[in-house]
Design an enzyme around this catalytic site. Sequence first.
Site, PDB file in Angstrom:
ATOM      1  N   THR A  94       8.625  44.992  52.867  1.00  0.00           N
ATOM      2  CA  THR A  94       8.688  45.619  51.548  1.00  0.00           C
ATOM      3  C   THR A  94      10.011  46.359  51.344  1.00  0.00           C
ATOM      4  O   THR A  94      10.734  46.661  52.292  1.00  0.00           O
ATOM      5  CB  THR A  94       7.522  46.613  51.357  1.00  0.00           C
ATOM      6  N   ASP A  95      10.306  46.636  50.073  1.00  0.00           N
ATOM      7  CA  ASP A  95      11.503  47.409  49.733  1.00  0.00           C
ATOM      8  C   ASP A  95      11.121  48.874  49.536  1.00  0.00           C
ATOM      9  O   ASP A  95       9.985  49.266  49.804  1.00  0.00           O
ATOM     10  CB  ASP A  95      12.183  46.808  48.502  1.00  0.00           C
ATOM     11  N   GLN A  96      12.036  49.683  49.037  1.00  0.00           N
ATOM     12  CA  GLN A  96      11.777  51.114  48.858  1.00  0.00           C
ATOM     13  C   GLN A  96      10.669  51.390  47.850  1.00  0.00           C
ATOM     14  O   GLN A  96      10.088  52.464  47.858  1.00  0.00           O
ATOM     15  CB  GLN A  96      13.050  51.833  48.418  1.00  0.00           C
TER      16      GLN A  96
END
Length: 138
Positions: free
Chosen positions: A15-17
């Site tokens: 996942t990203d931020q």
Amino acid sequence: MLVSTKEIEVRYAETDQMGVVYHANYIIWMELGRTQFVKDLGFNYAALEEQGVLSPVLDIQASYKKPLHYGETATVKTWVEDYDGLRTTYGYEIYNQEGILAVSGSSLHTCVKKDSFRPISLRRKFPDWHEAYEKAKK
């Protein structure tokens, strides 16, 4: 038509931020789907490579519909959209755990000799694979 299914637990590292699965990870999941599809046909891609054959990606497409998040389970559905003995187009749909479509896509592949990258015909070199793909395609 054979449709293969592969479940994937979304890991934090994917996942990203924002907590959303990073877009390139769906391409990796498509590869996992193709590997499962080959297994479901009764073959092993690693065994093909041991015989000096690779199957590079010639083209890939993905349409993002709904994000997946850490902790969810993704389901990758894979099938053969088109096959002509030389090239194979795989179709993909990736669903979230509620069964809602998150990503749809396709990838185009051909088989090549590992040492020269010259295309080979599955029809001639691997007739059992060819027959299985003919039966499995859409």
